[in-house]
Design a protein around this motif. Structure first.
Motif, PDB file in Angstrom:
ATOM      1  N   GLU A  42       0.830  -1.201   0.000  1.00  0.00           N
ATOM      2  CA  GLU A  42       0.000   0.000   0.000  1.00  0.00           C
ATOM      3  C   GLU A  42       0.866   1.254   0.000  1.00  0.00           C
ATOM      4  O   GLU A  42       1.901   1.321   0.669  1.00  0.00           O
ATOM      5  N   CYS A  44       0.729   5.271   0.884  1.00  0.00           N
ATOM      6  CA  CYS A  44      -0.033   6.238   1.672  1.00  0.00           C
ATOM      7  C   CYS A  44       0.613   7.618   1.592  1.00  0.00           C
ATOM      8  O   CYS A  44       1.831   7.748   1.395  1.00  0.00           O
ATOM      9  N   ASP A  93     -10.471   6.420   3.927  1.00  0.00           N
ATOM     10  CA  ASP A  93      -9.082   6.598   4.356  1.00  0.00           C
ATOM     11  C   ASP A  93      -8.395   7.524   3.362  1.00  0.00           C
ATOM     12  O   ASP A  93      -7.910   7.099   2.324  1.00  0.00           O
ATOM     13  N   GLU A  95      -5.623   8.973   3.492  1.00  0.00           N
ATOM     14  CA  GLU A  95      -4.178   8.811   3.373  1.00  0.00           C
ATOM     15  C   GLU A  95      -3.802   7.649   2.453  1.00  0.00           C
ATOM     16  O   GLU A  95      -2.703   7.629   1.906  1.00  0.00           O
ATOM     17  N   LEU A  96      -4.699   6.691   2.278  1.00  0.00           N
ATOM     18  CA  LEU A  96      -4.410   5.529   1.435  1.00  0.00           C
ATOM     19  C   LEU A  96      -4.632   5.912  -0.031  1.00  0.00           C
ATOM     20  O   LEU A  96      -5.757   6.119  -0.471  1.00  0.00           O
TER      21      LEU A  96
END
Length: 326
Positions: A42, A44, A93, A95-96
């Motif tokens: 992932e 971010c 989310d 930030e993701l």
């Protein structure tokens, strides 16, 4: 066949390549997460590295993270892996930014893999380039590279280049009247022998511009840098404008990937590269940056391309600082 989990060494190698990407003032506004036994990595946003004054909507932050995402895809292909990427996979989310599934069961992208050697060679060059045009065939390769990532690259005509250069002169005048505009530059420039893992060190400032019209931002400002030479830059800078039809966070991530694909291909075609986003930090000038006769909707970056010295390597944060393995 089920996907195989990836060991820590391989994940660290992918992140190392990803973090060689360019970002505004080399702030490196990214973090990576990997769960042991998983085939997903992932990406971010590191919002502590955001720049509210210079980049209030985090557009430039997304561009930098998109460039890092592209490098990750290139490194994966070089390692024989196939990638499936989902942008903004979780609306709850913020930030993701992306989830990348890595598999060894599908054919890797050979065109991506061929770009891998350029990752270590790509550095922003703040040096003079030759007054020598970029061949049409090379321009077309770079256009196609941008289109493969969902963006457009336009090589502006003479009047458009003049307008872009005028925008740079305009923003330099505005900034001189607003000292607060220098706050982010001061935060991310490194002086003297200061040890750093981010930002722009004096060694990467390039020479002081003594003449010429290249749009090169002087990170020294009015500060004297001991031993820094002066130089005459090109009188006919060769610029390209990169943009997308829409202007949403996923478009910014695609633009960042397109930007890095163009930069890496440019390196392999013998070009030096420099990024010019100074005027685009002002919304009114950003709107004026596009050619109204083109289909380009929103401009995200102005590139300076040419034949000249390679840029100077800038510091990078340690992998352990940007990678979380759970």
């Amino acid at each position: 066949m089920a996907a195989q989990p990836f060991d820590t060494m391989k994940v660290r190698a992918l992140v190392t390549a990803a973090t060689a990407a360019p970002s505004l003032h080399n702030a490196q506004p990214w973090r990576f997460r990997h769960r042991r036994g998983s085939d997903i990595l992932e990406l971010c946003a590191d919002l502590e590295r955001a720049m509210p004054l210079t980049d209030p909507d985090n557009r430039a932050l997304h561009l930098g993270c998109g460039a890092a995402l592209f490098n990750l895809r290139v490194a994966a292909a070089d390692g024989g892996l196939h990638t499936d990427t989902v942008l903004l996979p979780d609306p709850t989310d913020r930030e993701l930014l992306a989830a990348v599934r890595l598999t060894g069961t599908a054919r890797p992208d050979g065109d991506l893999a061929r770009l891998f050697p350029a990752i270590a060679r790509r550095h922003t060059s703040r040096h003079p380039f030759q007054d020598r045009p970029v061949p049409g065939a090379v321009q077309e390769r770079l256009r196609k590279a941008a289109r493969r990532e969902g963006a457009d690259l336009v090589f502006p005509g003479e009047w458009h280049v003049e307008a872009l250069l005028e925008h740079v002169r305009d923003v330099e005048g505005r900034d001189s009247l607003d000292p607060a505009r220098f706050e982010d530059v001061r935060r991310w420039t490194r002086s003297g022998e200061e040890a750093a893992v981010d930002g722009i060190p004096e060694t990467a400032f390039g020479p002081r511009k003594q003449g010429g019209r290249a749009p090169v931002r002087d990170f020294a400002g009015r500060r004297a840098v001991p031993g820094r030479p002066a130089a005459v830059f090109e009188t006919t800078p060769h610029l390209a404008v990169l943009g997308t039809v829409r202007d949403r966070p996923d478009d910014w991530l695609r633009a960042g990937q397109a930007l890095e694909r163009v930069l890496l291909l440019a390196i392999l075609n013998g070009l030096a590269t420099s990024l010019t986003s100074h005027s685009l930090e002002h919304e009114d000038l950003r709107e004026l940056a596009r050619d109204p006769r083109s289909a380009l909707g929103f401009v995200h970056m102005v590139l300076r391309l040419g034949y000249g010295p390679a840029g100077t390597k800038t510091p990078r944060r340690p992998v352990d600082e940007v990678l979380e393995i759970r």
